[in-house]
Design a protein around this motif. Structure first.
Motif, PDB file in Angstrom:
ATOM      1  N   GLU A 178       0.686  -1.359  -0.118  1.00 20.62           N
ATOM      2  CA  GLU A 178      -0.179   0.014  -0.046  1.00 20.62           C
ATOM      3  C   GLU A 178       0.799   1.338  -0.162  1.00 20.62           C
ATOM      4  OE1 GLU A 178      -4.101   0.392   2.085  1.00 20.62           O
ATOM      5  OE2 GLU A 178      -2.730  -0.496   3.322  1.00 20.62           O
ATOM      6  N   ILE A 213       0.503   5.272   1.167  1.00 20.09           N
ATOM      7  CA  ILE A 213      -0.342   6.178   1.709  1.00 20.09           C
ATOM      8  C   ILE A 213       0.381   7.621   1.729  1.00 20.09           C
ATOM      9  CG2 ILE A 213      -1.516   6.894   3.990  1.00 20.09           C
ATOM     10  CD1 ILE A 213      -1.546   3.798   4.474  1.00 20.09           C
ATOM     11  N   CYS A 257      -0.214   7.764  -4.736  1.00 20.15           N
ATOM     12  CA  CYS A 257      -0.618   7.019  -3.510  1.00 20.15           C
ATOM     13  C   CYS A 257      -2.009   6.347  -3.629  1.00 20.15           C
ATOM     14  CB  CYS A 257      -0.753   7.941  -2.289  1.00 20.15           C
ATOM     15  SG  CYS A 257       0.857   8.624  -2.018  1.00 20.15           S
ATOM     16  N   ASP A 258      -2.550   5.334  -2.946  1.00 25.90           N
ATOM     17  CA  ASP A 258      -3.716   4.646  -2.999  1.00 25.90           C
ATOM     18  C   ASP A 258      -4.698   5.519  -2.155  1.00 25.90           C
ATOM     19  OD1 ASP A 258      -2.165   2.597  -4.397  1.00 25.90           O
ATOM     20  OD2 ASP A 258      -1.745   1.775  -2.538  1.00 25.90           O
ATOM     21  N   ARG A 259      -4.231   6.000  -1.193  1.00 27.24           N
ATOM     22  CA  ARG A 259      -4.994   6.867  -0.374  1.00 27.24           C
ATOM     23  C   ARG A 259      -4.155   7.707   0.291  1.00 27.24           C
ATOM     24  NH1 ARG A 259      -5.638   3.985   4.870  1.00 27.24           N
ATOM     25  NH2 ARG A 259      -4.432   1.876   4.793  1.00 27.24           N
ATOM     26  N   ALA A 265      -4.071  10.535   4.293  1.00 27.84           N
ATOM     27  CA  ALA A 265      -4.238  10.836   5.486  1.00 27.84           C
ATOM     28  C   ALA A 265      -3.856  12.353   5.809  1.00 27.84           C
ATOM     29  CB  ALA A 265      -3.902   9.761   6.547  1.00 27.84           C
ATOM     30  N   GLU A 317      -7.971   9.645   8.265  1.00 27.19           N
ATOM     31  CA  GLU A 317      -7.870   8.747   7.089  1.00 27.19           C
ATOM     32  C   GLU A 317      -8.834   8.819   6.037  1.00 27.19           C
ATOM     33  OE1 GLU A 317      -5.715   4.691   7.296  1.00 27.19           O
ATOM     34  OE2 GLU A 317      -6.813   5.007   9.254  1.00 27.19           O
ATOM     35  N   PHE A 318      -8.627   9.018   4.760  1.00 30.44           N
ATOM     36  CA  PHE A 318      -9.623   9.070   3.909  1.00 30.44           C
ATOM     37  C   PHE A 318      -9.218   8.133   2.688  1.00 30.44           C
ATOM     38  CE2 PHE A 318      -9.326  13.269   5.609  1.00 30.44           C
ATOM     39  CZ  PHE A 318     -10.799  13.449   5.802  1.00 30.44           C
ATOM     40  N   ASP A 319     -10.511   7.421   2.166  1.00 33.33           N
ATOM     41  CA  ASP A 319     -10.191   6.394   0.954  1.00 33.33           C
ATOM     42  C   ASP A 319     -10.079   6.950  -0.269  1.00 33.33           C
ATOM     43  OD1 ASP A 319     -10.190   3.985   2.525  1.00 33.33           O
ATOM     44  OD2 ASP A 319     -12.183   4.017   2.711  1.00 33.33           O
ATOM     45  N   ASP A 320     -10.695   8.213  -0.361  1.00 37.28           N
ATOM     46  CA  ASP A 320     -11.127   8.880  -1.447  1.00 37.28           C
ATOM     47  C   ASP A 320     -10.052  10.231  -1.441  1.00 37.28           C
ATOM     48  OD1 ASP A 320     -12.687   9.268  -3.930  1.00 37.28           O
ATOM     49  OD2 ASP A 320     -12.645  11.326  -2.882  1.00 37.28           O
ATOM     50  N   GLU A 344     -11.698  13.802  -1.243  1.00 34.75           N
ATOM     51  CA  GLU A 344     -12.170  14.239   0.225  1.00 34.75           C
ATOM     52  C   GLU A 344     -10.876  14.448   1.053  1.00 34.75           C
ATOM     53  OE1 GLU A 344     -14.431  11.336   2.169  1.00 34.75           O
ATOM     54  OE2 GLU A 344     -15.489  10.754   0.385  1.00 34.75           O
TER      55      GLU A 344
END
Lengths: 218, 269
Positions: A32, A34, A188-190, A192, A201-204, A207
């Motif tokens: 991952e 981040i 990055c995948d997601r 923060a 934290e954000f998945d999108d 956002e």
């Protein structure tokens, strides 16, 4: 996997404790990537240093089964009176790596030539960065900590770094701190965001950036 | 590297031990290169330096005939005495203010303050032990002293002194990170302790009321034990290794607590 559980960090100041953040929790899995966003002084580097084991948290704990790098391209981890090669050998011993293999890799990557056998104090800033980066790559970690990578070296060196990290090592986990929005979006995948003394934290991505912008000014 | 399944868990004792051994080994080699470089006799200085000290003191004491209340040979008295001083003095001296210049090592998450201390203590222990051993053999060969009557007692006493040196070292070494006063006070302290440490006198030659006071210092017991092993038939030794072990243990615990405290407050640049 690396998991942060209720991490908090305070520094002692003359006017009492200064809390950088409290109750930070997050998990990163193998492979991952981040991004950590936050304005100056939000504690991004402190967080990276806690994950890297350079400093100890005031509260909470960090558990995991991945090997974690030191903040990449950072050359403070060297003994400057020793040669680049001595430092390389020391680090190989600490991380249980074959020194000859690593030496070859660093020679190729850092292009220091005969300066590899000179004390690091005789190096230019660029040479130090190349050596630092080369050694981090030679040791090879499961998770790389990257603190403002774009700031180091000339264009050709940067391209080389991107290639080594994001092409050859794209299966590794990475925690990336950067002020460069596009860099975080692309790599990055997601994401923060460190703001208001904690990590959200954000998945999108959108956002995350919206939250970051909203909190960057206030 | 480990694409087939998970790594050995970090919490396993065997795994941690393997890492720690590796780290301490690496630190020792690094320390040797940093301190002695690759010039002239290089790392041999590690053994030669304490030998020069001890030989110097032996010669001076012999010239002054400074044996206190005993007819035993000055060389044996000086070698046992000065080798003992080096143990409890050099170990802490190596650790005082050793955290700050090594902070950059903290960037490697496997390297802990304890490892830095352990590597320096090991190196110092090997250095003074070798000097003691080599000088004993050389002086015995040229007839300045006779070999120990009871080598086991010598080794036992020396190990107790080494333990004391390690415990005291860890304590003042970690404490020196908290306050710079420790560094200021350690130097005068070691000079003031030297005449009281039992290296330059036999406890038996002291007035009885002074004896009890001097025997509060743990290193006095160690020196007496080493000398008892060397030439115990020639004097009355006064020591209590049980007392010394208790003091050592207390300081070991204090040292470990202080190391833990220092580790929590590190801020590498």
């Amino acid at each position: 996997m690396i998991r942060l559980e209720n991490i908090s960090k305070a520094y002692r100041t003359r006017t009492g404790r200064h809390w950088v953040f409290k109750d930070v929790g997050f998990t990163i899995n193998r492979g991952e990537k981040i991004g950590i966003l936050g304005r100056n002084g939000a504690g991004k580097s402190t967080l990276i240093r806690l994950i890297g084991g350079i400093e100890q948290p005031t509260g909470g704990r960090i558990v995991g089964d991945m090997s974690i790098s030191w903040p990449l391209a950072f050359s403070g981890a060297f003994q400057h009176s020793l040669t680049g090669l001595d430092n390389l050998k020391f680090i190989c011993r600490v991380y249980n790596k074959d020194p000859e293999e690593a030496e070859q890799a660093v020679e190729e990557f850092a292009e220091l030539g005969r300066y590899l056998k000179e004390p690091i104090k005789t190096y230019s800033a660029g040479m130090r960065a190349r050596l630092g980066f080369g050694i981090s790559l030679a040791v090879d970690f499961d998770c790389f900590l990257i603190d403002e990578i774009v700031a180091v070296g000339d264009k050709r060196f940067q391209e080389k770094c991107y290639n080594e990290l994001f092409v050859k090592r794209k299966d590794r986990a990475m925690i990336i701190v950067s002020h460069n929005d596009n860099f975080v979006r692309d790599r990055c995948d997601r994401a923060a965001v460190l703001a208001r003394s904690t990590l959200t934290e954000f998945d999108d991505m959108d956002e995350a950036f919206a939250f970051y912008q909203a909190n960057a000014t206030g | 590297m480990d694409e087939n399944g998970p790594e050995v868990p970090r919490t396993s004792f065997a795994h941690s031990f393997a890492i720690q051994r590796r780290v301490i080994h690496a630190l020792i080699l690094r320390e040797v290169i940093t301190r002695f470089g690759r010039h002239n006799i290089g790392f041999l200085w590690l053994f030669v330096e304490p030998m020069i000290f001890t030989v110097g003191v032996t010669l001076i004491w012999s010239a002054l005939k400074a044996v206190h209340g005993s007819s035993l040979t000055i060389a044996a008295f000086a070698v046992t005495g000065y080798s003992s001083v080096l143990v409890w003095r050099n170990m802490p001296s190596r650790l005082v203010d050793s955290i700050e210049p090594n902070l950059s090592l903290m960037y490697h998450r496997n390297v802990k303050i304890f490892d830095i201390f352990a590597s320096r203590l090991l190196l110092e222990g090997v250095s003074v032990a070798t000097s003691f051993l080599v000088l004993t053999i050389i002086f015995a060969a040229i007839g300045w002293l006779s070999l120990p009557e009871d080598p086991l007692k010598v080794v036992g006493g020396w190990l107790m002194l080494a333990w004391w040196g390690c415990a005291l070292g860890m304590f003042v070494g970690a404490l020196s990170h908290r306050s710079e006063l420790v560094d200021k006070f350690w130097h005068p302290m070691q000079y003031l302790l030297f005449p009281l440490s039992g290296s330059a006198f036999l406890v038996d030659s002291l007035p009885p009321e002074f004896r009890d006071w001097v025997l509060l210092l743990p290193m006095v017991h160690g020196v007496e034990c080493v000398r008892d092993g060397f030439f115990g038939s020639e004097f009355v030794a006064h020591y209590d290794l049980g007392y010394m072990a208790t003091v050592n243990l207390v300081f070991t615990l204090l040292g470990l607590v202080e190391i833990r405290r220092a580790s929590r407050n590190l801020v590498p640049a």
